[in-house]
Design a protein around this motif. Sequence first.
Motif, short mmCIF file in Angstrom:
data_model
loop_
_atom_site.label_atom_id
_atom_site.label_comp_id
_atom_site.label_asym_id
_atom_site.label_seq_id
_atom_site.Cartn_x
_atom_site.Cartn_y
_atom_site.Cartn_z
N HIS A 273 68.84 41.56 155.88
CA HIS A 273 69.47 40.27 156.16
C HIS A 273 68.86 39.74 157.44
CE1 HIS A 273 72.36 37.08 156.68
NE2 HIS A 273 72.64 37.52 157.89
N SER A 274 68.22 38.59 157.35
CA SER A 274 67.59 38.01 158.53
C SER A 274 68.35 36.77 158.97
CB SER A 274 66.13 37.65 158.24
OG SER A 274 66.04 36.66 157.23
N GLN A 275 68.45 36.64 160.29
CA GLN A 275 69.10 35.48 160.88
C GLN A 275 68.15 34.89 161.91
OE1 GLN A 275 72.08 33.75 160.38
NE2 GLN A 275 70.91 32.40 161.72
N THR A 276 67.76 33.65 161.69
CA THR A 276 66.81 32.98 162.57
C THR A 276 67.53 31.95 163.43
OG1 THR A 276 65.04 33.25 160.94
CG2 THR A 276 64.69 31.62 162.67
N TYR A 277 67.25 31.97 164.72
CA TYR A 277 67.82 31.02 165.68
C TYR A 277 66.66 30.21 166.26
CZ TYR A 277 71.34 34.77 165.67
OH TYR A 277 72.22 35.76 165.31
N ILE A 278 66.66 28.91 166.06
CA ILE A 278 65.63 28.04 166.62
C ILE A 278 66.25 27.28 167.79
CG2 ILE A 278 63.99 26.19 166.17
CD1 ILE A 278 64.22 26.85 163.19
N LEU A 279 65.79 27.56 169.00
CA LEU A 279 66.29 26.88 170.18
C LEU A 279 65.23 25.90 170.65
CD1 LEU A 279 67.41 30.10 170.43
CD2 LEU A 279 68.62 29.01 172.32
N THR A 280 65.47 24.60 170.45
CA THR A 280 64.48 23.58 170.76
C THR A 280 65.15 22.29 171.13
OG1 THR A 280 62.55 22.38 169.90
CG2 THR A 280 64.29 22.94 168.33
N ASP A 281 64.44 21.45 171.88
CA ASP A 281 64.97 20.11 172.19
C ASP A 281 64.48 19.08 171.17
OD1 ASP A 281 62.32 19.88 172.86
OD2 ASP A 281 62.63 19.43 174.98
N GLY A 282 63.71 19.53 170.19
CA GLY A 282 63.26 18.64 169.13
C GLY A 282 62.21 17.63 169.54
N ARG A 283 61.63 17.80 170.73
CA ARG A 283 60.62 16.83 171.20
C ARG A 283 59.27 17.17 170.57
NH1 ARG A 283 62.07 14.63 176.17
NH2 ARG A 283 64.33 14.56 176.38
N THR A 284 59.10 16.81 169.35
CA THR A 284 57.85 17.06 168.65
C THR A 284 57.67 16.04 167.55
OG1 THR A 284 56.62 18.67 167.31
CG2 THR A 284 59.00 18.69 167.11
N GLN A 285 56.42 15.69 167.30
CA GLN A 285 56.10 14.78 166.20
C GLN A 285 55.54 15.55 165.00
OE1 GLN A 285 56.85 11.55 166.38
NE2 GLN A 285 57.71 12.00 168.41
N ALA A 286 55.67 16.88 165.03
CA ALA A 286 55.08 17.71 163.99
C ALA A 286 55.72 17.42 162.63
CB ALA A 286 55.25 19.19 164.33
N ASP A 287 54.91 17.52 161.59
CA ASP A 287 55.39 17.38 160.22
C ASP A 287 56.08 18.67 159.81
OD1 ASP A 287 55.83 16.77 157.59
OD2 ASP A 287 53.74 17.09 156.97
N VAL A 288 57.34 18.60 159.43
CA VAL A 288 58.10 19.80 159.07
C VAL A 288 58.34 19.90 157.57
CG1 VAL A 288 59.23 19.97 161.31
CG2 VAL A 288 60.29 18.61 159.50
N SER A 289 57.73 19.03 156.80
CA SER A 289 57.94 19.07 155.35
C SER A 289 57.31 20.32 154.76
CB SER A 289 57.32 17.83 154.70
OG SER A 289 55.93 17.78 154.95
N GLY A 290 57.97 20.89 153.78
CA GLY A 290 57.44 22.06 153.07
C GLY A 290 57.67 23.38 153.77
N LEU A 291 58.28 23.40 154.94
CA LEU A 291 58.52 24.64 155.65
C LEU A 291 59.79 25.32 155.12
CD1 LEU A 291 57.77 23.52 159.33
CD2 LEU A 291 56.34 24.94 157.86
N VAL A 292 59.71 26.63 154.90
CA VAL A 292 60.85 27.40 154.40
C VAL A 292 60.94 28.70 155.19
CG1 VAL A 292 61.85 28.59 152.43
CG2 VAL A 292 60.61 26.45 152.07
N LEU A 293 62.12 29.00 155.69
CA LEU A 293 62.36 30.25 156.40
C LEU A 293 63.32 31.10 155.58
CD1 LEU A 293 62.81 29.02 160.10
CD2 LEU A 293 60.75 29.86 158.99
#
Length: 594
Positions: free
Chosen positions: A533-553
């Motif tokens: 069982h994996s639990q991912t925590y993303i801590l970010t301020d969201g300041r990015t123009q990166a394309d996030v489409s198609g990403l799956v964790l």
Amino acid sequence: MTRLASSDFPFTAVAGQEPLKLALTLCAINPQIGGVLVSGPRGSAKSTLARGLSGVMPALQGEELAPFATLPLGTSEDRLLGALDLKQVLQDKNVVFNPGLLSKAHGGVLYVDEVNLLADHLVDQLLDVSASGVNRVERDGISHEHAARFLLVGTMNPDEGELRPQLKDRFGLMVELVNQYSLEERVQIVRLRDEYDQDSQSFCDAFKYKQRNLKNSIRLARQVLAQVRCSDELRLEVATRCQLANIDGVRGDIVWIRAAMTHAAWRGAKVVALDDIQAVEDLVLAHRRQAKTQNPSPPPSPPPSRRPDDSRSPSLNNSNQPQDDLSQDSQKNEQNGSGEWGSMAPQTLASSSPINVAVHGAQSERRSFQSLTGEVTPGKRKGKQQSGYRPDAAQSVDIQAANGIDWFRSIVSQPQEWPPKNLTHKPNKTGQPVLHLVLLDTSASTLSQGVFAQAKGVILDIANRAYLSREQITILGFGQDSVSSILPKIRAPKEISDLLENLGAGGGTPFRAAMENASQYLTQQHKATTDLHSQTYILTDGRTQADVSGLVLPGNTVLIDTENAPVKRGRGQDIAQHLGAQYVLLNSLLETVL
């Protein structure tokens, strides 16, 4: 599973890779060195040399070839250790032990490809047996033990994840390979491979004399080894170099002396020389050398692109600077890839006190963090198992059937029935392996208003709870235009505050690269441990123009938005939606604490 070594590409026919050849040869002479770990990218002849080793190893008496057994990643404990022989039980009504891979590897080579992806329970078994040289089986009504002395050879691609520290230290020698060759070497490698593919039998016959000579040399070196001596002066030299390398414990010293004595025997000498010490130094220290703890570095000088008196410089001591200015700088950096903040040197910021992410709630318009995540709270999950990789597995697979049949209890509970009509299944496991993956935004924009320190406080709480539950944690940082490992996969340490205290932030935000790395890493971890069982925590301020489409964790994911501004300029909520992650505001956690 064993096989004829003569069918493999001959050990002596492999071009180049002399360090690996030396490491394998030394361990073939003296298995007490502890085996070889081979790290390198694909196409660097790791598997070829490992499989070819048994062709030049002197076999035990009465055997023509040294045994060779391959340990698959998905193997079971029964296959590794041995178990009840059901055929004998059903036909002869006798309880007979059926040997596993450890028995078949005795006196030869146990080979593990992608050893860094091996399931933890199999790693534990390997550690026990490799340390004692004896496999003891106490299960299913069987009490059995047998000798299991083998040369452990493990290969791994460092891009596919770290190796468990306890197992890495168990390997005596390590070789780090590269697949960069000269033009002449490439031509030779391709030519030899082409000749082997066209007529493998004739190719092997052409190298049989070299193979035989190497085997005889190894056999002779084994005889000389018992007579080799090492002076106290050289032992002191080894101890001094180990101390300078800052290695843990004295296992490195022991392995180094053994390897040096073996190298002396290999060249036919009976006294260890300084050249023997130096010849094996890199092999012994490659996976043990540690950098000494450094004092915190002094504050960096102002970026060259700013005037020293520029009030807009992102100072750590100026918590009241305008948020809009910071946002404009960050946006320029993210759009251009090399803005003022992107060129800024990393700066450290002390972490805040632990922020309890598992108890404190969110704002009123959102559910509490605990109810949002449900299974985010660190702790062994009880009862019915659900794989983080395949959430629907429990619905499509009969749990009892998946756990296997307890044949011993099925038979002894029905002594008059043959074969037994009612089968007893092994009990369900009540715990499940848990991995916490923390993805921390370490870009320069997180330095504003202390949000980087607060993010560290969240990590402290996650790590503390994982430690109490004896679970594993991995921390990756993405900033300074790169993705880096802050803490490799280990059982959560009791104290990581010092590690976080010295962690700096700066540069741009390679968000997509971080998510792709995390997706690949999690997929590999679920492949190695099917009920993980994996639990991912993303801590970010969201300041990015990166394309996030198609990403799956794989597994459960929570995005904790660290942006501290009345008007959100980051894309935290949008990113969470694309990733299918639960969205939580860091501010809401802080408001509950305050």
